[in-house]
Each structure stands twice: as C-alpha cells, then as structure tokens.
Design an enzyme around this catalytic site. Structure first.
Site, PDB file in Angstrom:
ATOM      1  N   ASN A  68       0.878  -1.176   0.000  1.00 37.16           N
ATOM      2  CA  ASN A  68       0.000   0.000   0.000  1.00 37.16           C
ATOM      3  C   ASN A  68       0.910   1.219   0.000  1.00 37.16           C
ATOM      4  O   ASN A  68       1.541   1.517   1.003  1.00 37.16           O
ATOM      5  CB  ASN A  68      -0.881  -0.031   1.256  1.00 37.16           C
ATOM      6  N   TRP A  69       0.977   1.879  -1.141  1.00 34.11           N
ATOM      7  CA  TRP A  69       1.926   3.008  -1.263  1.00 34.11           C
ATOM      8  C   TRP A  69       1.422   4.270  -0.575  1.00 34.11           C
ATOM      9  O   TRP A  69       2.190   5.206  -0.363  1.00 34.11           O
ATOM     10  CB  TRP A  69       2.188   3.315  -2.739  1.00 34.11           C
ATOM     11  N   LYS A  70       0.153   4.328  -0.287  1.00 34.29           N
ATOM     12  CA  LYS A  70      -0.443   5.527   0.336  1.00 34.29           C
ATOM     13  C   LYS A  70      -0.159   6.762  -0.530  1.00 34.29           C
ATOM     14  O   LYS A  70      -0.149   6.675  -1.747  1.00 34.29           O
ATOM     15  CB  LYS A  70       0.050   5.703   1.762  1.00 34.29           C
ATOM     16  N   HIS A  79      -9.364   1.083   4.756  1.00 35.26           N
ATOM     17  CA  HIS A  79      -8.085   1.212   5.471  1.00 35.26           C
ATOM     18  C   HIS A  79      -8.296   2.094   6.707  1.00 35.26           C
ATOM     19  O   HIS A  79      -9.092   3.037   6.676  1.00 35.26           O
ATOM     20  CB  HIS A  79      -7.022   1.811   4.547  1.00 35.26           C
ATOM     21  N   GLU A  81      -6.679   4.450   7.843  1.00 35.84           N
ATOM     22  CA  GLU A  81      -6.479   5.894   7.593  1.00 35.84           C
ATOM     23  C   GLU A  81      -7.711   6.505   6.948  1.00 35.84           C
ATOM     24  O   GLU A  81      -8.019   7.681   7.177  1.00 35.84           O
ATOM     25  CB  GLU A  81      -5.216   6.104   6.739  1.00 35.84           C
ATOM     26  N   GLU A 122      -5.594  -5.420  10.348  1.00 33.21           N
ATOM     27  CA  GLU A 122      -4.535  -4.454  10.618  1.00 33.21           C
ATOM     28  C   GLU A 122      -4.808  -3.758  11.943  1.00 33.21           C
ATOM     29  O   GLU A 122      -5.577  -2.782  11.989  1.00 33.21           O
ATOM     30  CB  GLU A 122      -4.484  -3.401   9.513  1.00 33.21           C
ATOM     31  N   GLY A 130       2.453   1.619  10.831  1.00 33.65           N
ATOM     32  CA  GLY A 130       3.418   2.711  10.703  1.00 33.65           C
ATOM     33  C   GLY A 130       4.076   3.105  12.017  1.00 33.65           C
ATOM     34  O   GLY A 130       4.707   4.160  12.102  1.00 33.65           O
ATOM     35  N   SER A 155       3.394  -2.820  10.356  1.00 30.44           N
ATOM     36  CA  SER A 155       4.843  -2.862  10.525  1.00 30.44           C
ATOM     37  C   SER A 155       5.474  -4.206  10.156  1.00 30.44           C
ATOM     38  O   SER A 155       6.413  -4.654  10.814  1.00 30.44           O
ATOM     39  CB  SER A 155       5.227  -2.448  11.957  1.00 30.44           C
ATOM     40  N   GLY A 184       2.817  -1.339   4.311  1.00 29.94           N
ATOM     41  CA  GLY A 184       2.942   0.082   4.005  1.00 29.94           C
ATOM     42  C   GLY A 184       4.395   0.453   3.767  1.00 29.94           C
ATOM     43  O   GLY A 184       4.921   0.367   2.657  1.00 29.94           O
ATOM     44  N   GLY A 185       5.076   0.852   4.833  1.00 27.56           N
ATOM     45  CA  GLY A 185       6.443   1.384   4.735  1.00 27.56           C
ATOM     46  C   GLY A 185       7.395   0.503   3.933  1.00 27.56           C
ATOM     47  O   GLY A 185       8.123   0.991   3.059  1.00 27.56           O
TER      48      GLY A 185
HETATM   49  C1  PEP Z   1      -0.690  -0.196   6.091  1.00 26.56           C
HETATM   50  O1  PEP Z   1      -0.750   0.996   5.897  1.00 26.56           O
HETATM   51  O2  PEP Z   1      -1.584  -0.931   5.641  1.00 26.56           O
HETATM   52  C2  PEP Z   1       0.437  -0.718   6.868  1.00 26.56           C
HETATM   53  C3  PEP Z   1       0.368  -1.925   7.337  1.00 26.56           C
HETATM   54  O3  PEP Z   1       1.513   0.135   7.044  1.00 26.56           O
HETATM   55  P1  PEP Z   1       2.930  -0.248   7.726  1.00 26.56           P
HETATM   56  O4  PEP Z   1       3.387  -1.540   7.096  1.00 26.56           O
HETATM   57  O5  PEP Z   1       3.820   0.881   7.408  1.00 26.56           O
HETATM   58  O6  PEP Z   1       2.673  -0.424   9.189  1.00 26.56           O
END
Ligand code: PEP
Length: 252
Positions: free
Chosen positions: A9-11, A94, A96, A166, A172, A212, A233-234
C-alpha cells in the site's frame, strides 16, 4: 488451497517517475524469481492508468473506491472508472480512511459491494485501535466491523474478498502484533465466516496481516496457519524490502 498474497500500500507517496520505476522493478523481480505468492500493489489513483505490468501474478489495486456508482460526487473515483483503466481491485476501509475520512463500516460495506459488482477484488481492512486492544475489546470490534461490512454479501461474493487484519496501533508505528496475536484474531475472523457461510467458504478466503511487517519479522508471521500474507505500508516503498517480503514465501 487459498492464495498467499503479499500486498503493498503506497499511500500518498511517490512521484510518477518513482512510481513507474518501482512498479517496473517489482514486475521484473517477479518475472525472474518465480514468486510463490500473488503480489498486489495499491497505488495512488493518478498513476493507475499508466500502471502496465507484464507478470500475471502482479495485480494493480487502487487505495480506495467510491461507494457511489456515478454522479455529483466531486473528487470521487468510481468502480466503473477503475475498471475502465484495467485496475484489478481496491483496498477498502483502510484505517487511515476510517480515521481521517470518518468512513463507517456501512460505507465500507457499500464500497465492497460496488467493487464486486464491477469485477474488482476488494481488500477489506479491519482492526482495532489501541484503546480497544487495551480494554480487551479487539475480538468484538473486529467481529462488528466484519459483520457490518461483509455479512450482507452472498457466499459467492464473500469468497472473492481478501481480508486484511490491521491492528491500528501497529500501522506505521514500528510496533507489530506478535505472530500469536495475529494468529488468534485471524482464526477468530475465519470462524466468524465459517459460522455464517460454512467452513469451505471460510477456508477459501485469504486473510492478510498488516502492521509494521518487514523482512525481519515476516517469516514468523506468515508461517502462522491462518495468516495468508501481508498488507504492507512502509516496507512496500522500496524494492529491497518488498522483494524480500515476496521472497518470504520461498522460505516457508
Ligand atoms: C498499512 O498501511 O496498511 C500498513 C500496514 O503500514 P505499515 O506496514 O507501514 O505499518
């Protein structure tokens, strides 16, 4: 056997040249390393039309979708529009979107329904916030989110949904649920689906863990019986980490 999936997920990250180059790197990595899992990239709307990939195991998703079919919804992007630029699916609900855009489980359910209607694969995200986890309410929170968003679907429809658990406190933050914490919630989600739709349907649905995930912890998490991969994400923003995550499935 249900699909194993590594989804990024590039956001709201990357310019067009950066996005093109990362997508090409992922595509060619999968091409030359016969991946043992399906790979999904959730990318910003503006890049979707240009997101051409060669490998059949690499799918391109949007990061959201409108709950409406068409009309006076300024700034929204519909399922029909996404389909018309050959998008494969959408990340929906999501945390966010829930947090900053106040999306409700009912809206998320409507988005999932419309995605399916247009042949797009939804990744339905659920998960509790820290206060809910501390109060021991995580099982109930995830149950309600899942029931409201998914249980209006038919068995055939829900079989096409990917679920991503999640825990919001792990997104994050560098903080990860332990493999045991992930497993117990994934098993809980699967049993909710089994109670409503039967074991065969429940066993066919991929449930991803997100929060994470990185190359150093993925193997332990992905090895759990009810964890079918990750939403990342990251660590999805650079080819070294993301390809290492894809490669985890060669080691399990
Ligand atoms: C996400 O945004 O779905 C996510 C899991 O981010 P991260 O891996 O950075 O925690």
């Amino acid at each position: 056997m249900r699909k194993k999936i590594v989804a990024g997920n590039w956001k709201m990250n990357k310019t067009l040249p950066e996005a093109k180059s990362l997508l090409a790197e992922i595509d060619s990595y999968i091409q030359s390393n016969s991946s043992k899992c399906e790979v999904i990239v959730g990318i910003p709307f503006v890049y979707l039309e240009n997101a051409k990939v060669n490998h059949k195991n690499l799918k391109v998703f949007s990061e959201d979708i409108s709950e409406h079919k068409s009309g006076a919804y300024t700034g929204e992007v519909s399922a029909e529009m996404l389909k018309s630029v050959n998008v494969d699916g959408s990340i929906i609900g999501h945390s966010e979107r829930r947090q900053y855009h106040k999306e409700t489980d009912e809206q998320i359910g409507a988005k999932i329904k419309i995605a399916l209607e247009y042949g797009l694969t939804p990744i339905f995200c659920n998960g509790e916030i820290l206060e809910e986890r501390k109060a021991g309410r995580h099982f109930d929170v995830v149950k309600k989110q899942t029931e409201v968003a998914l249980f209006g679907l038919t068995a055939e429809e829900i079989s096409k949904v990917i679920i991503a658990y999640e825990p919001v406190w792990a997104i994050g933050t560098g903080e990860t649920a332990t493999p045991e914490q992930a497993q117990e919630i994934h098993a809980h989600i699967r049993s909710l689906i089994a109670d409503k739709y039967g074991k065969e349907v429940a066993d066919s649905i991929s449930i991803l863990y997100g929060g994470s995930v990185k190359p150093s912890n993925a193997k332990e998490i992905f090895s759990k019986p009810d964890v079918d991969g990750g939403l990342i994400g990251g660590a999805a923003l650079n080819i070294n980490d993301f390809s290492a995550l894809i490669n985890t499935y060669s080691e399990i």
